[in-house]
Design a protein around this motif. Structure first.
Motif, mmCIF file in Angstrom:
data_model
loop_
_atom_site.group_PDB
_atom_site.id
_atom_site.type_symbol
_atom_site.label_atom_id
_atom_site.label_comp_id
_atom_site.label_asym_id
_atom_site.label_seq_id
_atom_site.Cartn_x
_atom_site.Cartn_y
_atom_site.Cartn_z
ATOM 1 N N VAL A 31 0.841 -1.200 0.000
ATOM 2 C CA VAL A 31 0.000 0.000 0.000
ATOM 3 C C VAL A 31 0.874 1.247 0.000
ATOM 4 O O VAL A 31 0.646 2.177 -0.784
ATOM 5 C CB VAL A 31 -0.970 -0.009 1.210
ATOM 6 C CG1 VAL A 31 -1.704 1.321 1.326
ATOM 7 C CG2 VAL A 31 -1.965 -1.157 1.077
ATOM 8 N N VAL A 32 1.867 1.273 0.854
ATOM 9 C CA VAL A 32 2.742 2.443 0.941
ATOM 10 C C VAL A 32 3.465 2.675 -0.384
ATOM 11 O O VAL A 32 3.609 3.809 -0.834
ATOM 12 C CB VAL A 32 3.752 2.286 2.105
ATOM 13 C CG1 VAL A 32 4.818 3.357 2.069
ATOM 14 C CG2 VAL A 32 3.018 2.302 3.437
ATOM 15 N N GLU A 33 3.897 1.597 -1.021
ATOM 16 C CA GLU A 33 4.622 1.707 -2.290
ATOM 17 C C GLU A 33 3.698 1.969 -3.477
ATOM 18 O O GLU A 33 4.162 2.275 -4.572
ATOM 19 C CB GLU A 33 5.445 0.447 -2.532
ATOM 20 C CG GLU A 33 6.574 0.289 -1.526
ATOM 21 C CD GLU A 33 7.239 -1.072 -1.575
ATOM 22 O OE1 GLU A 33 6.987 -1.859 -2.517
ATOM 23 O OE2 GLU A 33 8.019 -1.367 -0.642
ATOM 24 N N GLY A 34 2.388 1.795 -3.288
ATOM 25 C CA GLY A 34 1.419 2.142 -4.316
ATOM 26 C C GLY A 34 1.042 1.053 -5.295
ATOM 27 O O GLY A 34 0.318 1.320 -6.251
ATOM 28 N N TRP A 35 1.481 -0.185 -5.088
ATOM 29 C CA TRP A 35 1.065 -1.226 -6.023
ATOM 30 C C TRP A 35 -0.143 -2.023 -5.529
ATOM 31 O O TRP A 35 -0.589 -2.964 -6.165
ATOM 32 C CB TRP A 35 2.220 -2.121 -6.449
ATOM 33 C CG TRP A 35 3.073 -2.736 -5.397
ATOM 34 C CD1 TRP A 35 4.110 -2.145 -4.731
ATOM 35 C CD2 TRP A 35 2.983 -4.061 -4.898
ATOM 36 N NE1 TRP A 35 4.648 -3.030 -3.845
ATOM 37 C CE2 TRP A 35 3.990 -4.220 -3.927
ATOM 38 C CE3 TRP A 35 2.156 -5.154 -5.167
ATOM 39 C CZ2 TRP A 35 4.193 -5.402 -3.227
ATOM 40 C CZ3 TRP A 35 2.356 -6.329 -4.481
ATOM 41 C CH2 TRP A 35 3.363 -6.441 -3.522
ATOM 42 N N LEU A 36 -0.703 -1.584 -4.401
ATOM 43 C CA LEU A 36 -1.968 -2.102 -3.874
ATOM 44 C C LEU A 36 -2.670 -0.911 -3.240
ATOM 45 O O LEU A 36 -2.064 -0.181 -2.460
ATOM 46 C CB LEU A 36 -1.712 -3.187 -2.824
ATOM 47 C CG LEU A 36 -2.932 -3.809 -2.155
ATOM 48 C CD1 LEU A 36 -3.730 -4.642 -3.156
ATOM 49 C CD2 LEU A 36 -2.508 -4.684 -0.980
ATOM 50 N N ARG A 39 -8.155 0.473 -0.741
ATOM 51 C CA ARG A 39 -9.465 -0.135 -1.033
ATOM 52 C C ARG A 39 -9.306 -1.622 -1.365
ATOM 53 O O ARG A 39 -10.064 -2.465 -0.894
ATOM 54 C CB ARG A 39 -10.138 0.597 -2.187
ATOM 55 C CG ARG A 39 -11.502 0.041 -2.525
ATOM 56 C CD ARG A 39 -12.210 0.913 -3.550
ATOM 57 N NE ARG A 39 -13.549 0.437 -3.723
ATOM 58 C CZ ARG A 39 -14.002 -0.107 -4.848
ATOM 59 N NH1 ARG A 39 -13.227 -0.198 -5.901
ATOM 60 N NH2 ARG A 39 -15.237 -0.548 -4.934
ATOM 61 N N GLU A 40 -8.321 -1.948 -2.200
ATOM 62 C CA GLU A 40 -8.070 -3.352 -2.551
ATOM 63 C C GLU A 40 -7.683 -4.161 -1.321
ATOM 64 O O GLU A 40 -8.134 -5.297 -1.153
ATOM 65 C CB GLU A 40 -6.952 -3.447 -3.599
ATOM 66 C CG GLU A 40 -7.351 -2.928 -4.956
ATOM 67 C CD GLU A 40 -6.173 -2.759 -5.894
ATOM 68 O OE1 GLU A 40 -6.380 -2.941 -7.111
ATOM 69 O OE2 GLU A 40 -5.048 -2.449 -5.427
ATOM 70 N N LEU A 41 -6.874 -3.568 -0.458
ATOM 71 C CA LEU A 41 -6.508 -4.242 0.784
ATOM 72 C C LEU A 41 -7.743 -4.478 1.641
ATOM 73 O O LEU A 41 -7.930 -5.566 2.192
ATOM 74 C CB LEU A 41 -5.469 -3.423 1.545
ATOM 75 C CG LEU A 41 -5.008 -3.998 2.880
ATOM 76 C CD1 LEU A 41 -4.436 -5.397 2.721
ATOM 77 C CD2 LEU A 41 -3.993 -3.065 3.516
ATOM 78 N N GLY A 42 -8.603 -3.487 1.725
ATOM 79 C CA GLY A 42 -9.848 -3.637 2.473
ATOM 80 C C GLY A 42 -10.720 -4.752 1.926
ATOM 81 O O GLY A 42 -11.372 -5.480 2.676
ATOM 82 N N GLN A 43 -10.727 -4.909 0.611
ATOM 83 C CA GLN A 43 -11.503 -5.986 -0.016
ATOM 84 C C GLN A 43 -10.931 -7.356 0.353
ATOM 85 O O GLN A 43 -11.689 -8.296 0.600
ATOM 86 C CB GLN A 43 -11.537 -5.802 -1.528
ATOM 87 C CG GLN A 43 -12.363 -4.615 -1.959
ATOM 88 C CD GLN A 43 -12.203 -4.281 -3.432
ATOM 89 O OE1 GLN A 43 -11.226 -4.665 -4.075
ATOM 90 N NE2 GLN A 43 -13.169 -3.544 -3.966
#
Length: 87
Positions: A31-36, A39-43
């Motif tokens: 998430v921090v690096e921007g490749w996830l 919202r996708e993590l929440g899913q």
């Protein structure tokens, strides 16, 4: 690094992170690096939260150290495998 987690779903968050780690994916870093996206993590966490296999998942993770694949019952199996290819 920013703290990323799901206090409202601690078990699902832990299981999701554990499965991802087996494939070499660090979800907070993704998430921090921007490749996830967040919202996708929440899913991913929501899918795990809705799964009825938490006991089987916990038991599987307890013995799966070094296993480069996820169990077929994991609802995040395909998504996490795709993430591992992007990493």
């Amino acid at each position: 690094m920013a703290m990323i987690g799901y206090a409202e779903s601690p078990l699902a968050w832990g299981l999701t992170r554990g499965m991802a780690r087996l494939l070499g994916v660090n979800l907070p870093s993704a998430v921090v690096e921007g490749w996830l996206t967040r919202r996708e993590l929440g899913q991913l966490v929501a899918r795990c939260e809705a799964c009825g296999q938490k006991s089987a998942c916990t038991a599987w993770l307890a013995i799966a150290a070094g296993t480069p694949c996820l169990p077929v019952f994991c609802p995040n199996k395909s998504a996490l495998e795709v993430l591992s290819l992007r990493h």
